[in-house]
Design a protein around this motif. Sequence first.
Motif: not given
Length: 76
Positions: A3, A45-48, A50-51, A57, A70, A75
């Motif tokens: 991250s 994807p939104p979940d990706l 979000a990381t 961002q 991913h 998911t």
Amino acid sequence: MASDASPNSASHCPLCGADNRCAMELERATGQPQAPCWCTDESFPPDLLATLPESAQGASCICINCLRAHAQRGTP
């Protein structure tokens, strides 16, 4: 994936630090017209998204390798 790998560089993936091959950033940096970026044909994807570290961002592109990794993980 690490991250916050390269939060201040728009040309590097914020997840792994690799060159994100962003044609839009290359055009901005060089002033040379580029073909449409590979990412314009992809879905993130939104979940990706979000990381991403907050500093990345809307500022740094995820590379195709992180996008594919991913997708392979899937998911729940």
